[in-house]
Design a protein around this motif. Structure first.
Motif, PDB file in Angstrom:
ATOM      1  N   UNK A 281       0.829  -1.357   0.073  1.00 44.81           N
ATOM      2  CA  UNK A 281      -0.108  -0.102   0.024  1.00 44.81           C
ATOM      3  C   UNK A 281       1.068   1.259  -0.021  1.00 44.81           C
ATOM      4  N   UNK A 282       2.045   1.214   0.703  1.00 40.99           N
ATOM      5  CA  UNK A 282       2.986   2.264   0.520  1.00 40.99           C
ATOM      6  C   UNK A 282       3.355   2.971  -0.888  1.00 40.99           C
ATOM      7  N   UNK A 283       3.108   2.038  -1.843  1.00 40.05           N
ATOM      8  CA  UNK A 283       3.633   2.671  -3.202  1.00 40.05           C
ATOM      9  C   UNK A 283       2.619   3.306  -3.761  1.00 40.05           C
ATOM     10  N   UNK A 284       2.999   4.717  -4.030  1.00 37.28           N
ATOM     11  CA  UNK A 284       1.926   5.550  -4.724  1.00 37.28           C
ATOM     12  C   UNK A 284       1.945   5.918  -6.108  1.00 37.28           C
ATOM     13  N   UNK A 285       3.110   5.745  -6.459  1.00 42.54           N
ATOM     14  CA  UNK A 285       3.667   5.935  -8.051  1.00 42.54           C
ATOM     15  C   UNK A 285       4.786   5.225  -8.375  1.00 42.54           C
ATOM     16  N   UNK A 286       5.293   4.740  -9.524  1.00 47.45           N
ATOM     17  CA  UNK A 286       6.605   4.244  -9.940  1.00 47.45           C
ATOM     18  C   UNK A 286       7.096   4.870 -11.041  1.00 47.45           C
ATOM     19  N   UNK A 287       8.349   5.394 -10.577  1.00 48.73           N
ATOM     20  CA  UNK A 287       8.919   6.459 -11.504  1.00 48.73           C
ATOM     21  C   UNK A 287       8.099   7.249 -12.476  1.00 48.73           C
ATOM     22  N   UNK A 288       7.197   7.981 -11.600  1.00 47.20           N
ATOM     23  CA  UNK A 288       6.275   8.972 -12.216  1.00 47.20           C
ATOM     24  C   UNK A 288       5.080   8.423 -12.698  1.00 47.20           C
ATOM     25  N   UNK A 289       4.922   7.119 -12.987  1.00 47.00           N
ATOM     26  CA  UNK A 289       3.685   6.454 -13.700  1.00 47.00           C
ATOM     27  C   UNK A 289       2.628   6.639 -12.646  1.00 47.00           C
ATOM     28  N   UNK A 290       1.241   6.917 -12.877  1.00 46.02           N
ATOM     29  CA  UNK A 290       0.079   7.059 -12.142  1.00 46.02           C
ATOM     30  C   UNK A 290       0.091   8.391 -11.173  1.00 46.02           C
ATOM     31  N   UNK A 291       1.081   9.211 -11.573  1.00 51.17           N
ATOM     32  CA  UNK A 291       1.168  10.354 -10.609  1.00 51.17           C
ATOM     33  C   UNK A 291       0.112  11.287 -11.307  1.00 51.17           C
ATOM     34  N   UNK A 292      -0.564  12.210 -10.360  1.00 53.23           N
ATOM     35  CA  UNK A 292      -1.461  12.988 -10.971  1.00 53.23           C
ATOM     36  C   UNK A 292      -0.694  14.140 -10.350  1.00 53.23           C
ATOM     37  N   UNK A 293      -0.485  15.299 -11.407  1.00 52.41           N
ATOM     38  CA  UNK A 293       0.262  16.422 -11.178  1.00 52.41           C
ATOM     39  C   UNK A 293      -0.685  17.630 -11.463  1.00 52.41           C
ATOM     40  N   UNK A 294      -0.275  18.670 -10.955  1.00 54.82           N
ATOM     41  CA  UNK A 294      -0.913  20.129 -11.350  1.00 54.82           C
ATOM     42  C   UNK A 294      -0.010  20.854 -12.295  1.00 54.82           C
ATOM     43  N   UNK A 295      -0.620  21.156 -13.544  1.00 55.37           N
ATOM     44  CA  UNK A 295       0.050  22.011 -14.580  1.00 55.37           C
ATOM     45  C   UNK A 295      -1.019  22.883 -15.130  1.00 55.37           C
ATOM     46  N   UNK A 296      -0.741  24.030 -15.177  1.00 54.98           N
ATOM     47  CA  UNK A 296      -1.698  25.098 -15.777  1.00 54.98           C
ATOM     48  C   UNK A 296      -2.954  25.136 -15.177  1.00 54.98           C
ATOM     49  N   UNK A 297      -3.118  24.965 -13.667  1.00 54.37           N
ATOM     50  CA  UNK A 297      -4.343  24.645 -13.166  1.00 54.37           C
ATOM     51  C   UNK A 297      -5.313  23.796 -13.394  1.00 54.37           C
ATOM     52  N   UNK A 298      -4.606  22.670 -13.867  1.00 57.96           N
ATOM     53  CA  UNK A 298      -5.335  21.510 -14.134  1.00 57.96           C
ATOM     54  C   UNK A 298      -4.667  20.099 -13.513  1.00 57.96           C
TER      55      UNK A 298
END
Length: 412
Positions: A281-298
């Protein structure tokens, strides 16, 4: 062989030191992590270095066309319950990158190593693994990867008679063929969404019969083995018939499958399923995969898909229509330069989504979407695509170097 006080010769120590120095110089010059070039230099100085570094570790190798990096992370997390772990967590999965990763940690008990499919037999020879996880085999990088049947044959020959426990997906006929030469196999039923590379029998070339979840060759009798572990909905079934809940922060059925295989591997090392699955359960993202990022207010969710099987699994993850989808495809060295695989992907699954197309090979992708009767717009940059997207979270799906480009742009 774990527990040797210091397996490194003076030459090996020199190689490790030189490799680290070169890697640090590469990082300082802004050329990435430096792990590959550092490993190459170290192996030049001591060609036996990988074997020496692995001597003091209980090693797990993980190989597949899809899911290697994520499964490696999940296994590493699970085994930390039993001791320190060293792993090539960033996915540098050829001998130089693996050597570099192992050189970075001298007190580890376990080595959890992702291995490129083409290098599996050689790395297994060098590292004397206790366990090898084989997840799937499908077409990938058509300009240079061997045809899947040849890859399965190479695995089969390379692993014949190995002392390692093989944890293998019994739902993939190519993996079963590869693993069947080994004396000690634990079969795990995790499913197989992509079946287009396994319609002919790897044993005799006959036509594969696929009733329901089963498969067999009507001509030579090669058939699906009985699993001792299985993915069942949101649970892992262990060999005793107990069902253990899977709680992951990573999305989708494919990651539950990865968790089931990882639990079977952890059990080989004495880590019980409940403990292994809780740690995953500790694994949130793997080398950026599945990450939700904020970019240009989206909100952008970054998803990696490198080949037809990967795209199929990824389509099952995305928010339902009308969530906007950005697709980005390159064809640089690390991707494979042949983009004909795009024609194997079923893009009709994106019907109803507003689609925006980017990347070096956006026009190849545009032609494919046109034939699939999809509505899309071709864009020059991520910024332009995001500006044109309707409201809602944006799903961003990209192949390997396109994914790295996007991560740099969003500062991830």
């Amino acid at each position: 062989m774990a527990g040797n006080s210091d397996p490194l010769t003076p030459r090996a120590k020199l190689a490790v030191t030189a490799g680290k120095a070169v890697a640090a110089a590469s990082r300082a010059a802004g050329r990435g992590s430096g792990s590959v070039i550092g490993g190459r230099v170290a192996l030049k100085l001591d060609p036996d270095l990988l074997a020496r570094l692995a001597q003091s570790l209980d090693v797990v190798l993980v190989s597949a066309t899809n899911g290697k990096t994520t499964t490696t992370r999940l296994i590493a997390e699970a085994l930390r319950a039993a001791g320190p772990v060293v792993s090539n967590a960033l996915g540098a999965n050829m001998p130089a990158g693996i050597t570099s990763a192992l050189a970075g940690n001298s007190d580890a008990k376990f080595g959890v190593i992702e291995v490129d499919e083409k290098y599996l037999a050689g790395v297994a020879r060098d590292t004397d693994p206790k366990c090898i996880a084989l997840l799937n085999l499908s077409r990938d990088q058509l300009d240079r990867a061997a045809e899947t049947r040849m890859m399965a044959e190479a695995w089969r020959e390379g692993l014949a008679g190995t002392k390692a426990v093989i944890v293998a997906n019994c739902d993939d006929p190519l993996v079963v063929w590869a693993a069947s030469s080994s004396p000690n196999v634990i079969w795990v039923a995790v499913g197989q969404m992509w079946k287009d590379d396994a319609w002919s029998c790897p044993s005799c070339g006959g036509v594969m019969q696929r009733p329901g979840d089963d498969w067999f060759c009507g001509e030579c009798g090669f058939r699906r083995p009985t699993p001792s572990w299985a993915l069942s909905g949101d649970h892992v079934l262990d060999p005793h018939g107990s069902a253990w809940p899977i709680h992951l922060q990573l999305p989708g059925r494919a990651n539950k499958a990865n968790a089931a295989s990882s639990a079977a591997v952890a059990a080989v090392f004495g880590v019980p399923p409940q403990v292994a699955l809780e740690r995953m359960y500790q694994v949130q993202a793997v080398a950026g995969r599945y990450d939700v990022v904020q970019f240009m207010q989206r909100d952008l969710r970054l998803l990696l898909a490198k080949n037809p099987a990967g795209w199929l699994e990824t389509f099952s993850l995305i928010d339902p229509p009308p969530s906007p989808v950005i697709l980005s495809v390159n064809a640089r060295g690390a991707d494979g330069t042949d983009t004909s695989w795009l024609w194997d992907v079923d893009y009709t699954r994106l019907t109803g989504h507003p689609i925006f197309v980017l990347g070096d090979r956006k026009l190849d992708l545009a032609v494919r979407l046109e034939v699939a009767n999809q509505h899309f717009q071709v864009c020059d940059s991520l910024d332009q695509a995001v500006q044109m997207c309707p409201p809602g979270r944006i799903e961003v799906i990209a192949n390997y170097t396109a994914f790295q480009d996007l991560r740099r742009r969003v500062g991830n």
